[in-house]
Each structure stands twice: as structure tokens, then as C-alpha cells.
Design a protein around this motif. Structure first.
Motif, PDB file in Angstrom:
ATOM      1  N   GLU A  71       0.839  -1.195   0.000  1.00  0.00           N
ATOM      2  CA  GLU A  71       0.000   0.000   0.000  1.00  0.00           C
ATOM      3  C   GLU A  71       0.877   1.250   0.000  1.00  0.00           C
ATOM      4  OE1 GLU A  71      -3.693   1.929   2.620  1.00  0.00           O
ATOM      5  OE2 GLU A  71      -2.767   0.015   3.195  1.00  0.00           O
ATOM      6  N   PHE A  72       0.468   2.260  -0.754  1.00  0.00           N
ATOM      7  CA  PHE A  72       1.237   3.514  -0.800  1.00  0.00           C
ATOM      8  C   PHE A  72       0.326   4.642  -1.250  1.00  0.00           C
ATOM      9  CE2 PHE A  72       1.630   1.293  -4.807  1.00  0.00           C
ATOM     10  CZ  PHE A  72       1.435   2.272  -5.773  1.00  0.00           C
ATOM     11  N   ASN A  73       0.799   5.890  -1.107  1.00  0.00           N
ATOM     12  CA  ASN A  73       0.013   7.032  -1.568  1.00  0.00           C
ATOM     13  C   ASN A  73       0.803   7.857  -2.573  1.00  0.00           C
ATOM     14  OD1 ASN A  73       1.406   9.402  -0.190  1.00  0.00           O
ATOM     15  ND2 ASN A  73       0.920   8.116   1.596  1.00  0.00           N
ATOM     16  N   ARG A  74       0.110   8.671  -3.296  1.00  0.00           N
ATOM     17  CA  ARG A  74       0.698   9.407  -4.421  1.00  0.00           C
ATOM     18  C   ARG A  74       1.794  10.365  -3.988  1.00  0.00           C
ATOM     19  NH1 ARG A  74      -0.053  14.035  -7.577  1.00  0.00           N
ATOM     20  NH2 ARG A  74       0.202  13.656  -9.829  1.00  0.00           N
ATOM     21  N   GLU A  75       1.661  10.952  -2.804  1.00  0.00           N
ATOM     22  CA  GLU A  75       2.621  11.947  -2.343  1.00  0.00           C
ATOM     23  C   GLU A  75       3.818  11.335  -1.624  1.00  0.00           C
ATOM     24  OE1 GLU A  75       2.209  14.971  -3.375  1.00  0.00           O
ATOM     25  OE2 GLU A  75       0.297  14.370  -4.272  1.00  0.00           O
ATOM     26  N   GLN A  76       3.843  10.034  -1.496  1.00  0.00           N
ATOM     27  CA  GLN A  76       4.945   9.360  -0.813  1.00  0.00           C
ATOM     28  C   GLN A  76       6.242   9.585  -1.591  1.00  0.00           C
ATOM     29  OE1 GLN A  76       3.498   5.585   0.526  1.00  0.00           O
ATOM     30  NE2 GLN A  76       5.538   4.798   0.990  1.00  0.00           N
ATOM     31  N   PRO A  77       7.323  10.034  -0.932  1.00  0.00           N
ATOM     32  CA  PRO A  77       8.575  10.308  -1.659  1.00  0.00           C
ATOM     33  C   PRO A  77       9.126   9.074  -2.364  1.00  0.00           C
ATOM     34  CG  PRO A  77       8.632  11.270   0.534  1.00  0.00           C
ATOM     35  CD  PRO A  77       7.422  10.393   0.475  1.00  0.00           C
ATOM     36  N   ILE A  78       9.076   7.937  -1.677  1.00  0.00           N
ATOM     37  CA  ILE A  78       9.581   6.695  -2.262  1.00  0.00           C
ATOM     38  C   ILE A  78       8.951   5.498  -1.559  1.00  0.00           C
ATOM     39  CG2 ILE A  78      11.574   6.510  -0.714  1.00  0.00           C
ATOM     40  CD1 ILE A  78      13.166   5.476  -3.188  1.00  0.00           C
ATOM     41  N   VAL A  79       8.711   4.454  -2.314  1.00  0.00           N
ATOM     42  CA  VAL A  79       8.244   3.184  -1.751  1.00  0.00           C
ATOM     43  C   VAL A  79       9.420   2.221  -1.810  1.00  0.00           C
ATOM     44  CG1 VAL A  79       6.626   1.262  -1.966  1.00  0.00           C
ATOM     45  CG2 VAL A  79       5.885   3.588  -2.547  1.00  0.00           C
ATOM     46  N   GLN A  80       9.796   1.722  -0.667  1.00  0.00           N
ATOM     47  CA  GLN A  80      10.979   0.869  -0.589  1.00  0.00           C
ATOM     48  C   GLN A  80      10.772  -0.437  -1.356  1.00  0.00           C
ATOM     49  OE1 GLN A  80      13.823   1.941   0.611  1.00  0.00           O
ATOM     50  NE2 GLN A  80      12.859   3.875   1.243  1.00  0.00           N
ATOM     51  N   GLU A  81      11.880  -1.039  -1.739  1.00  0.00           N
ATOM     52  CA  GLU A  81      11.815  -2.294  -2.493  1.00  0.00           C
ATOM     53  C   GLU A  81      11.090  -3.373  -1.698  1.00  0.00           C
ATOM     54  OE1 GLU A  81      15.896  -3.323  -3.150  1.00  0.00           O
ATOM     55  OE2 GLU A  81      16.113  -4.255  -1.184  1.00  0.00           O
ATOM     56  N   THR A  82      10.480  -4.273  -2.415  1.00  0.00           N
ATOM     57  CA  THR A  82       9.738  -5.376  -1.801  1.00  0.00           C
ATOM     58  C   THR A  82      10.236  -6.698  -2.356  1.00  0.00           C
ATOM     59  OG1 THR A  82       7.738  -4.027  -1.532  1.00  0.00           O
ATOM     60  CG2 THR A  82       7.464  -6.420  -1.492  1.00  0.00           C
ATOM     61  N   THR A  83      10.561  -7.620  -1.462  1.00  0.00           N
ATOM     62  CA  THR A  83      10.926  -8.983  -1.849  1.00  0.00           C
ATOM     63  C   THR A  83       9.955  -9.932  -1.173  1.00  0.00           C
ATOM     64  OG1 THR A  83      13.264  -8.401  -2.059  1.00  0.00           O
ATOM     65  CG2 THR A  83      12.734 -10.740  -1.872  1.00  0.00           C
ATOM     66  N   TRP A  84       9.281 -10.726  -1.969  1.00  0.00           N
ATOM     67  CA  TRP A  84       8.280 -11.659  -1.443  1.00  0.00           C
ATOM     68  C   TRP A  84       8.627 -13.068  -1.891  1.00  0.00           C
ATOM     69  CZ3 TRP A  84       3.478 -13.561  -4.170  1.00  0.00           C
ATOM     70  CH2 TRP A  84       2.678 -14.325  -3.311  1.00  0.00           C
ATOM     71  N   THR A  85       8.853 -13.939  -0.929  1.00  0.00           N
ATOM     72  CA  THR A  85       9.157 -15.334  -1.222  1.00  0.00           C
ATOM     73  C   THR A  85       8.026 -16.208  -0.711  1.00  0.00           C
ATOM     74  OG1 THR A  85      11.535 -14.938  -1.065  1.00  0.00           O
ATOM     75  CG2 THR A  85      10.801 -17.217  -0.866  1.00  0.00           C
ATOM     76  N   CYS A  86       7.585 -17.123  -1.549  1.00  0.00           N
ATOM     77  CA  CYS A  86       6.480 -17.991  -1.168  1.00  0.00           C
ATOM     78  C   CYS A  86       6.729 -19.391  -1.704  1.00  0.00           C
ATOM     79  CB  CYS A  86       5.157 -17.436  -1.688  1.00  0.00           C
ATOM     80  SG  CYS A  86       5.105 -17.286  -3.478  1.00  0.00           S
ATOM     81  N   PRO A  87       6.069 -20.390  -1.135  1.00  0.00           N
ATOM     82  CA  PRO A  87       6.280 -21.769  -1.591  1.00  0.00           C
ATOM     83  C   PRO A  87       5.734 -21.989  -2.997  1.00  0.00           C
ATOM     84  CG  PRO A  87       4.481 -21.664  -0.017  1.00  0.00           C
ATOM     85  CD  PRO A  87       5.108 -20.314  -0.018  1.00  0.00           C
ATOM     86  N   SER A  88       6.425 -22.836  -3.737  1.00  0.00           N
ATOM     87  CA  SER A  88       5.981 -23.242  -5.061  1.00  0.00           C
ATOM     88  C   SER A  88       5.675 -24.729  -5.020  1.00  0.00           C
ATOM     89  CB  SER A  88       7.071 -22.957  -6.102  1.00  0.00           C
ATOM     90  OG  SER A  88       6.719 -23.476  -7.360  1.00  0.00           O
ATOM     91  N   MET A  89       4.814 -25.190  -5.900  1.00  0.00           N
ATOM     92  CA  MET A  89       4.494 -26.611  -5.937  1.00  0.00           C
ATOM     93  C   MET A  89       5.728 -27.391  -6.374  1.00  0.00           C
ATOM     94  SD  MET A  89       0.643 -26.741  -7.548  1.00  0.00           S
ATOM     95  CE  MET A  89       0.399 -28.462  -7.138  1.00  0.00           C
ATOM     96  N   VAL A  90       6.010 -28.476  -5.689  1.00  0.00           N
ATOM     97  CA  VAL A  90       7.194 -29.271  -6.020  1.00  0.00           C
ATOM     98  C   VAL A  90       6.923 -30.223  -7.177  1.00  0.00           C
ATOM     99  CG1 VAL A  90       8.100 -29.129  -3.677  1.00  0.00           C
ATOM    100  CG2 VAL A  90       6.587 -31.031  -4.285  1.00  0.00           C
TER     101      VAL A  90
END
Length: 234
Positions: free
Chosen positions: A173-192
Motif C-alpha cells: 500500500e502507498f500514496n501518491r505523495e509518498q517520496p519513495i516506496v521501498q523495495e519489496t521482496t516476497w518469497t512464497c512456496p511453489s508446488m514441487v
């Protein structure tokens, strides 16, 4: 008179109508038909879950566009006979970039590239840091936004992963006036399982203030405006 015919009632009168001549094509030799039926049935199951996640906000031709893209990918795979290709044993990597709404494309709305890397049983999505005013095309009047990533997988037998709704989605979530949105790393399980169909969908929702009150907002997205795209497929 050519060909067989039959009588039927039309506006109170009995008329004679000829039956159209059927094609003499041997249906057992038409290999496309069973492949198309299998694809249509399998993709309908997973498509319903994606549509639910997107609140059914997609363009009117999405169903046929998606099926058409799947068929093209299946035909490109020459590693196995056509009649043996299924939703689970073909690599659908070329499905990445498919837009669910051609009226408002995700790639033209969120200008920051999202990458997805894979390991044996993990998927990692990475969104670099970005400046909302410069890299997000906010609709007029909207002040806030929400980017969502949603991963869903299906294996042979049309069985979804049990944890699909619990740990396989994330939002930023973020807003238009936000100077910067920090990087996002999302790791989740994958089907084997090797034979599977797995896709990650990204969408962005926009919100506008109600009665100019910043803390009360309403969703801007509609069926005509809902940027959403497949960013990974297997």
C-alpha cells in the motif's frame, strides 16, 4: 431437392426443411478437438479463482483471449505429441505479460518492472524501490494505491494448493505523495510437482477520498479500469 429433410412447424404452418450436409471429416483424426476440450475444462477451474481475486473486473473478451493464448503455446511445444499435451505438462512461460484488461493495461499503469525468480520449491517476486508520482499512472482524483501479487497453482487432477488463500498473496500500500516506496521482496512456496500449472498475477487498485476526507476512501477500479497482468507462469 438435395440431401435429407424433415418437417417442422413454422408460424402455424408445416414446412419442409433440408438438413445441412455434415462434414465427412473423420473426427477421430482431429487431434485439436480433445486438446481444446481438456484445456477449456482445466483453465476454467483456475480462471474462476483468478476472477474471484480480481472481483471479476476484466474485459469482456478475456476468456477467449486467455484460451487462445494457451492454445498457441500448446501448439508451439513439440517435445511431446499434441494429444498428450495438457495444462500441466507444457511450459506456459510465454503466458507472462497476459493482460486481463486490454482497456487499461498493467504495464502502462505501473512502470516499475516486477521480476520473479524460481528455485526448486520457492518463488521470489521482487519490486524495486519506486517513486509513486513518477512510476505510477494515478487516475485523476486518486490519492492512494494498492499493488497485489497473487500466486495460484494447480496440479494434475485439478487440485489447488491447500495454502493458496493463506500465504500465497501479498499487498503493498502507498500514496501518491509518498517520496519513495521501498523495495519489496516476497518469497512464497511453489508446488514441487513437475507437472503443474502455476501463475502469479499482479494488479493495482486505486482509491479516491470521499468528500475530500483523506482518511475515508473508496475504490476507483471498475470493470472498464482494472490494470492486472500475469507476471509469471509455469
Amino acid at each position: 431437392m438435395v440431401g435429407p429433410g424433415y418437417y417442422r412447424e413454422f408460424r402455424g404452418q408445416l414446412i419442409f426443411q433440408t438438413k445441412p450436409e455434415r462434414s465427412k471429416l473423420d473426427k477421430t483424426k482431429n487431434k485439436n478437438a480433445p486438446v481444446l476440450r481438456k484445456l477449456s475444462s482445466a483453465i476454467r477451474y483456475i480462471r474462476c479463482h483468478i476472477e474471484s481475486h480480481l472481483n471479476n473486473l476484466h474485459d469482456s473478451y478475456m476468456h477467449s483471449r486467455l484460451l487462445g493464448q494457451l492454445i498457441r503455446i500448446v501448439h508451439k511445444d513439440t517435445t511431446k505429441p499434441l494429444e498428450q499435451r495438457t495444462l500441466h505438462n507444457v511450459n506456459f512461460g510465454d503466458l507472462s505479460g497476459f493482460e486481463f484488461n486490454n482497456n487499461t493495461m498493467f504495464k502502462d499503469t505501473f512502470l516499475n518492472p516486477i521480476s520473479v525468480t524460481t528455485t526448486e520449491n520457492r518463488l521470489t517476486a521482487y519490486i524495486p524501490a519506486f517513486v509513486p508520482k513518477e512510476q505510477v499512472d494515478f487516475p485523476k482524483g486518486c490519492t492512494q494505491a494498492l499493488i497485489r501479487l497473487y500466486l495460484i497453482a494447480i496440479q494434475a487432477g485439478d487440485r489447488l494448493t491447500k495454502d493458496a488463500d493463506e500465504v500465497r498473496q501479498v499487498s503493498i500500500e502507498f500514496n501518491r505523495e509518498q517520496p519513495i516506496v521501498q523495495e519489496t521482496t516476497w518469497t512464497c512456496p511453489s508446488m514441487v510437482e513437475e507437472e503443474k500449472f502455476e501463475v502469479m498475477v499482479a494488479d493495482i487498485q486505486f482509491f479516491y477520498p470521499i468528500n475530500n476526507t483523506l482518511h475515508r476512501t473508496s475504490l476507483y477500479n471498475t470493470k472498464a479500469f482494472n490494470p492486472s497482468m500475469i507476471i509469471y507462469a509455469k
